[in-house]
Design a protein around this motif. Structure first.
Motif, short mmCIF file in Angstrom:
data_model
loop_
_atom_site.label_atom_id
_atom_site.label_comp_id
_atom_site.label_asym_id
_atom_site.label_seq_id
_atom_site.Cartn_x
_atom_site.Cartn_y
_atom_site.Cartn_z
N ARG A 49 0.83 -1.21 0.00
CA ARG A 49 0.00 0.00 0.00
C ARG A 49 0.86 1.26 0.00
N LEU A 54 -1.27 4.36 -1.43
CA LEU A 54 -2.58 4.31 -0.81
C LEU A 54 -2.48 4.70 0.66
N TYR A 78 -0.12 2.62 -11.80
CA TYR A 78 -0.42 1.43 -11.02
C TYR A 78 -1.64 0.68 -11.54
N ILE A 80 -3.93 -2.22 -9.77
CA ILE A 80 -4.02 -2.86 -8.46
C ILE A 80 -5.07 -3.96 -8.47
N PHE A 82 -6.92 -6.44 -5.62
CA PHE A 82 -7.05 -6.75 -4.20
C PHE A 82 -7.50 -8.20 -4.02
N VAL A 86 -13.34 -6.42 -6.11
CA VAL A 86 -13.71 -5.01 -6.16
C VAL A 86 -14.26 -4.62 -7.53
N ASP A 159 -2.49 -7.75 -4.07
CA ASP A 159 -2.55 -8.01 -2.63
C ASP A 159 -3.34 -9.28 -2.36
N ARG A 267 -5.74 -0.54 8.58
CA ARG A 267 -5.68 -0.81 7.14
C ARG A 267 -6.54 0.14 6.36
N GLN B 149 -13.25 0.00 -3.04
CA GLN B 149 -13.68 0.58 -4.32
C GLN B 149 -13.13 2.00 -4.45
N GLU B 151 -10.47 3.18 -2.88
CA GLU B 151 -9.02 3.09 -3.05
C GLU B 151 -8.65 2.78 -4.49
N LEU B 152 -9.42 1.88 -5.08
CA LEU B 152 -9.16 1.53 -6.48
C LEU B 152 -9.28 2.77 -7.36
N SER B 155 -6.37 4.90 -6.98
CA SER B 155 -5.19 4.40 -7.69
C SER B 155 -5.24 4.79 -9.17
#
Lengths: 267, 255
Positions: A49, A54, A78, A80, A82, A86, A159, A267, B149, B151-152, B155
């Protein structure tokens, strides 16, 4: 030039009472596939992160493609993935993959072509118009990977992407991910707590230890490419798995439960 | 075809209840002011249709106005409170306390604030009734986007506005429609109860109230029937809009 340069990164939580990462130094070369492995609470996800901007490091710097991590994020460097996929329920599979392309301002025709390439890459072409909830967990994660790769990011951050999947699906997706990586030549940072997964996928495995989160050792994975399902049965594979396991064991202290809780909460 | 079959059990129960009602009222010789026969209600519903439907339409417009104003303000308030978190912490307890106030008790006050004869006082009652459920539910929806969501989106270097447009608002839509369905029912209640405290002579609430006062109970019941049909129509319109807007959701079809 290295893709990622992590210099003296320290990250503390809970007003400095918990040191999640201490003085991390790591460099990634283009096209490398680096796994971060360690017991829960060793800060491997936190490190990912921090690299992805993040969460900011308390001390130290992260440089991506020669830029500060913050700038790299702004530049869309980036991709990403997870642990949970998502995906956005209101978008179809194709539109989920197209989301980052829309944000980058690609025109419709260019998006359509790329989405089709991506659907072929993860073998989901016939599911383009399905909604995420109509897919299995493994398929959802493939969509998530396709989305992360769609805009050819400089760096793919993953991740525990296969952590929630059953063993068989996981091994199949490992193979798929490897073939995609070989095709595209992306640089990958991959967080996992599966030793065999880390060894099978990586060019390098970074073993981390908890309290405080540190790099306990780095294992170069010299398995021949391309790797296949049979690679898992070779003696060299076992040797490397053992090497990683011993590194983990030598530094494998456990976190106190309340420390784990604090880390989770942050987190 | 399948849809019709799905509706059959409900239809059967409805027919059974109405039949039982008709039969029992006849067999037990129930007085008309206590409970008129369905057949009597339906015949008044037909014979007085030229009074009932214009009155119903008049009240429906009040309900619709209140629904639009109350829901609109509810969405606006939720957007503002959702955007500025500190404002939310200051205002939310007050809104939740206000939610417990029996708003309908204010109906006579609204009559004094606005002209008691004008439709505006009824729109106010309906609007206030609609406001809170829409506001609270929409806010909950806007805050329901998963942290991952967001955070994505970060990014991808998404701006706050883009996160709203592409994540928060779509997430809030099912919540909003749940609230709008509740509000559509409340709007009809607000308009009619508002009229019980006085209103134009050609309004449905006034008609029901007056009919009951002079023991014309079948007419009052026919008025209630008109109100029910209009209430169902408004609710149905919201459900139809939901199906168009929230097409993607896995569970809207049973709602």
């Amino acid at each position: 030039m290295s893709v990622v340069e992590i210099k003296g990164v320290t990250k503390t939580f809970a007003q400095g009472n918990i040191t999640a990462l201490e003085n991390i130094e790591l460099e990634l070369q283009p096209g490398e596939f680096v796994s971060l492995i360690g017991p829960s609470g060793c800060g491997k996800s936190t490190l990912l992160r921090v690299v992805g901007d993040l969460t900011p490091p308390t001390h130290g710097t992260v440089t991506v493609n020669g830029k500060p991590a913050h700038q790299a994020r702004k530049d869309g460097d980036y991709g990403i993935v997870f642990q949970d996929s998502v995906l956005f329920d209101w978008r179809t599979v194709a539109k989920n993959i197209a989301l980052p392309l829309e944000m980058l301002g690609w025109d419709r025709e260019r998006r359509r072509t790329r989405v089709e390439e991506m659907l072929d890459l993860v073998e989901l072409r016939s599911f383009a118009d399905h909604h995420p909830w109509q897919l299995s967990g493994g398929m959802q994660q493939r969509v998530s990977i396709a989305r992360a790769l769609s805009f050819e990011p400089a760096l793919l951050l993953m991740d525990e992407p296969f952590g929630a999947l059953d063993e068989m699906t996981r091994e199949r997706l490992n193979l798929e991910l490897l073939s995609i990586w070989e095709k595209l030549g992306s640089t990958v940072v991959f967080v996992t707590h599966s030793i065999s997964e880390a060894v099978f996928l990586s060019t390098r495995v970074v073993v981390m230890s908890p309290r405080p989160g540190r790099i306990a050792g780095v294992v170069e994975i010299d398995l021949p490419n391309p790797r296949t399902a049979e690679t898992r049965y070779t003696p060299r594979f076992f040797e490397l798995v053992t090497k990683v396991r011993e590194l983990l064991r030598s530094r494998g202290e456990h976190l106190l439960p309340e420390e784990e809780e604090l880390l989770e909460a942050d987190r | 075809m399948k849809r019709i079959v799905e509706w059959l059990p409900a239809l059967a129960v409805f027919v059974l209840v109405v039949g039982l009602w008709e039969g029992l009222v006849r067999a037990l010789h129930v007085q008309q002011f206590l409970l008129p026969k369905p057949s009597t209600i339906v015949s008044v519903f037909w014979s007085d249709r030229h009074t009932l439907w214009p009155a119903g339409w008049y009240t429906f417009k009040e309900a619709l106005g209140g629904f639009a104003i109350g829901s609109g303000l509810g969405i606006l308030a939720a957007t503002i409170v959702g955007r500025f978190r500190t404002l939310g912490t200051a205002l939310m307890p007050i809104f939740i306390a206000a939610n417990a106030v029996p708003i309908i008790a204010f109906a006579p006050i609204f009559g004094a604030w606005f002209n008691p004869i004008s439709p505006r006082s009824k729109m106010a009652v309906a609007g206030v009734l609609c406001f809170l459920p829409v506001m609270v539910n929409t806010l909950r929806g806007l805050n329901s986007a998963k942290p991952r969501q967001i955070e994505l989106m970060r990014s991808y270097a998404a701006s706050e506005l883009e996160i709203w447009r592409r994540v928060r608002v779509p997430t809030a839509l099912p919540f909003l429609f749940t609230a709008l369905k509740v509000a559509s029912v409340l709007a009809m209640i607000g308009a009619i109860v508002g009229e019980y405290f006085g209103g134009s002579l050609n309004a449905l609430g006034v008609l029901i109230n007056n009919a009951a006062d002079v023991f014309q109970f079948p007419l009052a019941w026919a008025g209630i029937l008109v109100a029910s049909l209009l209430g169902i129509a408004l609710y149905g319109a919201v459900v139809a809009a939901e199906r168009v807007v929230v097409r993607w959701a896995p569970d809207t079809r049973d709602a």
